[in-house]
Write an enzyme that holds these catalytic residues in place. Sequence first.
Site, PDB file in Angstrom:
ATOM      1  N   GLN A  23       0.772  -1.242   0.000  1.00  0.00           N
ATOM      2  CA  GLN A  23       0.000   0.000   0.000  1.00  0.00           C
ATOM      3  C   GLN A  23       0.803   1.291   0.000  1.00  0.00           C
ATOM      4  O   GLN A  23       0.493   2.211  -0.759  1.00  0.00           O
ATOM      5  CB  GLN A  23      -0.955   0.018   1.198  1.00  0.00           C
ATOM      6  CG  GLN A  23      -1.896   1.208   1.196  1.00  0.00           C
ATOM      7  CD  GLN A  23      -2.895   1.211   2.333  1.00  0.00           C
ATOM      8  OE1 GLN A  23      -3.532   2.211   2.613  1.00  0.00           O
ATOM      9  NE2 GLN A  23      -3.056   0.085   3.004  1.00  0.00           N
ATOM     10  N   SER A  24       1.815   1.435   0.844  1.00  0.00           N
ATOM     11  CA  SER A  24       2.472   2.740   0.981  1.00  0.00           C
ATOM     12  C   SER A  24       3.110   3.198  -0.329  1.00  0.00           C
ATOM     13  O   SER A  24       2.889   4.331  -0.780  1.00  0.00           O
ATOM     14  CB  SER A  24       3.515   2.697   2.100  1.00  0.00           C
ATOM     15  OG  SER A  24       4.513   1.719   1.825  1.00  0.00           O
ATOM     16  N   GLU A  58       1.063  -0.985   8.590  1.00  0.00           N
ATOM     17  CA  GLU A  58       0.179   0.138   8.924  1.00  0.00           C
ATOM     18  C   GLU A  58       0.010   0.362  10.422  1.00  0.00           C
ATOM     19  O   GLU A  58       0.302   1.440  10.940  1.00  0.00           O
ATOM     20  CB  GLU A  58      -1.193  -0.095   8.263  1.00  0.00           C
ATOM     21  CG  GLU A  58      -2.272   0.863   8.698  1.00  0.00           C
ATOM     22  CD  GLU A  58      -2.007   2.295   8.280  1.00  0.00           C
ATOM     23  OE1 GLU A  58      -2.187   3.203   9.105  1.00  0.00           O
ATOM     24  OE2 GLU A  58      -1.609   2.512   7.119  1.00  0.00           O
ATOM     25  N   ASP A  66       0.352   3.834   5.960  1.00  0.00           N
ATOM     26  CA  ASP A  66       0.653   3.440   4.584  1.00  0.00           C
ATOM     27  C   ASP A  66       0.330   4.550   3.585  1.00  0.00           C
ATOM     28  O   ASP A  66       1.216   5.133   2.974  1.00  0.00           O
ATOM     29  CB  ASP A  66      -0.135   2.178   4.219  1.00  0.00           C
ATOM     30  CG  ASP A  66       0.558   0.909   4.694  1.00  0.00           C
ATOM     31  OD1 ASP A  66       1.790   0.878   4.708  1.00  0.00           O
ATOM     32  OD2 ASP A  66      -0.137  -0.047   5.043  1.00  0.00           O
ATOM     33  N   GLY A  95      -8.640  20.649  18.307  1.00  0.00           N
ATOM     34  CA  GLY A  95      -8.300  22.065  18.324  1.00  0.00           C
ATOM     35  C   GLY A  95      -8.805  22.736  19.586  1.00  0.00           C
ATOM     36  O   GLY A  95      -9.213  22.088  20.550  1.00  0.00           O
ATOM     37  N   GLY A  96      -8.813  24.041  19.595  1.00  0.00           N
ATOM     38  CA  GLY A  96      -9.239  24.783  20.772  1.00  0.00           C
ATOM     39  C   GLY A  96     -10.751  24.893  20.890  1.00  0.00           C
ATOM     40  O   GLY A  96     -11.260  25.394  21.893  1.00  0.00           O
TER      41      GLY A  96
END
Length: 425
Positions: free
Chosen positions: A17-18, A139, A168, A247-248
């Site tokens: 995959q990668s 993975e 991946d 996030g904030g």
Amino acid sequence: MSKALEGIKVLDFTHVQSGPTCTQLLAWFGADVIKVERPGVGDATRGQLQDIPDVDSLYFTMLNHNKRSITLDSKNPKGKEVLWRLIKECDVLVENFAPGALARMGLTWEKIHETNPRMILASVKGFGPGRYEDCKVYENVAQCAGGSASTTGFRDGIPMVTGAQIGDSGTGLHLALGIVTALFHRTHSGLGQKVDCAMQDGVLNLCRVKLRDQQRLAHGPLKEYSQFGEGVPFGDATPRAGNDSGGGQPGRILKCKGWEHDPNAYIYFITQGPVWEPICDIIGEPGWKTDPAYATPKARLPHLNEIFTRIEAWTMKHDKFEAMDILNKYDIPCGPILSMKEIAEDPALRATGTVVEVDHPTRGKHLTVGNPIKLSASPTEVARAPLLGEHTEEILRDVLGYNESEIGEIANSGAIGAVQKIAAE
């Protein structure tokens, strides 16, 4: 309109995959990607997770669009001759073999660079230099080593890997950027270079907000995390935070109408400060707009569980799409939890080429993921994946310039094995 990478030849020594993710992106952008596979065997994923007997698996077909396949035994003398001729002809060699495998094949960077100074050698490895650099990585190992698993899941549960293939496919995306950057550098240097991407590094790059939080911990608790409002002390490492926002702006996944029988009847809801007042009006809590305990983002932090419980009481009265329509009128950030079935059937994703139907000679029609990157002057056309060795003679003739007699000699040597051919499409 021309393709962005038209004229670039990529020698694809990748599998699983990668690497294939990387080379498929290059192929989508117009590069001629020549996938080198072992005669009679090919990429291991051709036979993995097969849903139709003796037909290339979706695992393979969805990672190898727009490529040409040549079968080649690199241990055969004629095969070695063809391989080095390909290295002289191509611009990029991409590989994701186990550590040391390329060198054992005699394909050292020094020899490749001497043979073709303009060649770019791009590699995916599990780890960069260090104690683990010789380890094989897959993975989920990359997700664990890159910081994703330790920060995914609920606080009182075990570490979790994500369904997104950030190890991946994420590393493949990073490698593709490295390759096009090296190609640009070559336009003024005239020389190729090595491009290396470690899967651990790629995962960490995608987990940078958690490394941010690790450093914030030194200066006090992470107040936007649910455990702060619950009075649970923080340890010395970034904790798992369930579905809290990264996030904030506090966010959670909330139940919607039908959740009792639909495992995806949920919506992600963010209590963004600028839209707090309409949120209060929608959920029937207008008093919260002026109440000192709820009126400011800072004041709300200890009350997030209470706030989201009240919001969820509202979302449970609406299905996820109804809730989204109502909330979007007020610019309240939200998004439905879409199942893979819903994504596969979404007409908007079909229209943009994000989900594409292709026709394969042995599999028939099937869905695949299209190019997520859209260029206005270089549209992507998604072509089916190749059969094993399907383009062997074509590549020998048109790319490497062998004549029919020479191709016959190569075939008789056993260097290319038996190749799959299909009737004209």
